[in-house]
Design an enzyme around this catalytic site. Sequence first.
Site, mmCIF file in Angstrom:
data_model
loop_
_atom_site.group_PDB
_atom_site.id
_atom_site.type_symbol
_atom_site.label_atom_id
_atom_site.label_comp_id
_atom_site.label_asym_id
_atom_site.label_seq_id
_atom_site.Cartn_x
_atom_site.Cartn_y
_atom_site.Cartn_z
ATOM 1 N N ASP A 1 -11.580 -19.292 -0.317
ATOM 2 C CA ASP A 1 -9.864 -18.372 0.587
ATOM 3 C C ASP A 1 -10.137 -17.054 0.673
ATOM 4 O OD1 ASP A 1 -9.989 -18.966 -2.433
ATOM 5 O OD2 ASP A 1 -7.906 -17.387 -1.685
ATOM 6 N N ASP B 1 -8.626 -9.170 1.690
ATOM 7 C CA ASP B 1 -8.153 -9.653 -0.089
ATOM 8 C C ASP B 1 -9.288 -8.562 -1.112
ATOM 9 O OD1 ASP B 1 -6.434 -11.185 0.759
ATOM 10 O OD2 ASP B 1 -6.963 -12.909 0.669
#
Length: 489
Positions: A255, A265
């Site tokens: 992800d 991220d």
Amino acid sequence: MATSLATTLRLDSRFVTDLPELAIPWQAEEAPEPTVVAVTEQLAVDLGLDPEWLRSSAGVRALLGQDLPAGSQPVAQAYTGHQFGMLAPRLGDGRALLLGELTSPDGTLHDLHLKGSGRTPFSRGGDGRAALGPMLREHLVSESLHALGVPTTRSLAVIGTGRTILREDGYHPGAVLVRVAASHLRVGSFEYARTLESPGLVRRLAEHAIHRHAPEADSAESPARGLLATTVTTQAWLMAQWLSVGFVHGVMNTDNMTISGETIDYGPCAFVDGLDPAAVFSSIDTGGRYAYGRQPAIAQWNLTRFAETLLPLLHDDPNAAVETAQDLLATFPRHFGQAWAAAMRAKLGLNQEVGDDVAGPLADELLALMAAGRTDFTSFFRRLGQHTEHGDDGPLTGAVADAAALTDWLERWRALGPDPELMGNSNPAYIPRNHLAEEALTAAEAGDLEPFEQLLGAVRDPFREREGLERFGQPAPEGHGPHVTYCGT
């Protein structure tokens, strides 16, 4: 003629329109006392936005997902993911929202996305908020990678919320990160789409991804094959660029792998100090799955999960589809090798007249010497570029465990005529070193932004040494470490 800058946001909702199954309409929570902590002014200008307007009360409310233009459809995106190799069937934006897509003056489409904007249906018991320190970390490190030429999502702004939030280590000021990306499509997006077993959903998702990231594949005989080939190539080059600057992502779950090939991220991320292929900084990566030297292998593993979702689109015959996927995945080492060779040539200042049969072993030999002595990665290459001519090799030979072997290596390397200008533009003087970043983030959470702004200013112009910034170019002091980072949730 100067282009006027917008004092309002204009957002499209293409993701929601194309893929409603992967989006839940949601509203960001209000911030009780919003304050602007950081704005990336040049990025704002590149997007056609007025930085001063972004700092105004109206701009801040827009950045926080309030008072959006008519037609905007903020959503929490759905995705799944393999986390440390184990499938988590339903993840999604647990503390984030896609506000929409904005088009920059050059016609490029960008996602505008929030992180830390409150609970969503995917929060899984969390508060959906973010602390100031981790959001400033993403702002700092993404700006550093961008300045180093590494593909990355960007932080447009960090906004303090005026809340105090509780984490395991105590109370922290709250913040929201405003992120800009080519898109937020992830390998996990495709994994989630496949689990829904909705007729045509994976195909529509692939078409959406092709339109945004691989338009050349749209006219190919097999667009899905073109999408997979493009993604394999971009990820291979991204891994080489990460390694070439000593970057460790820290949490390479599926992800957290974008289809666009951008870094995304920034949780337990860090830069290596002493070169160590096994370097791990994440508090939860106890097995070293996402260690510095393992990142290319993990990328290929993640791409295999991506290829599995595309099998029905690659060929009607399941066996032929698997064979096609395997053939494309098998190109990853070649693409990575080419990218890594190009990066190391630049770091060593070697021109194309030096054959791969010479440059490759020379680079491998140096890296082995550095790893054996845990030589500081960034400062050593910077010094190397300043010692292309014969001079005092003491600072170099003293940094490795085998000084005699390095002396011999230096003689052979200098005989190849390394280009100091190329090396100066390839080996940074400044990165967000771990001890400096922690020092700056701790001060920022205590209300003093000056150390953070000084470090940010250094890493935004990493190849030009400046007076007064000597400390930012030095290795960590003796006794510092081991460095540990956390996810920030």
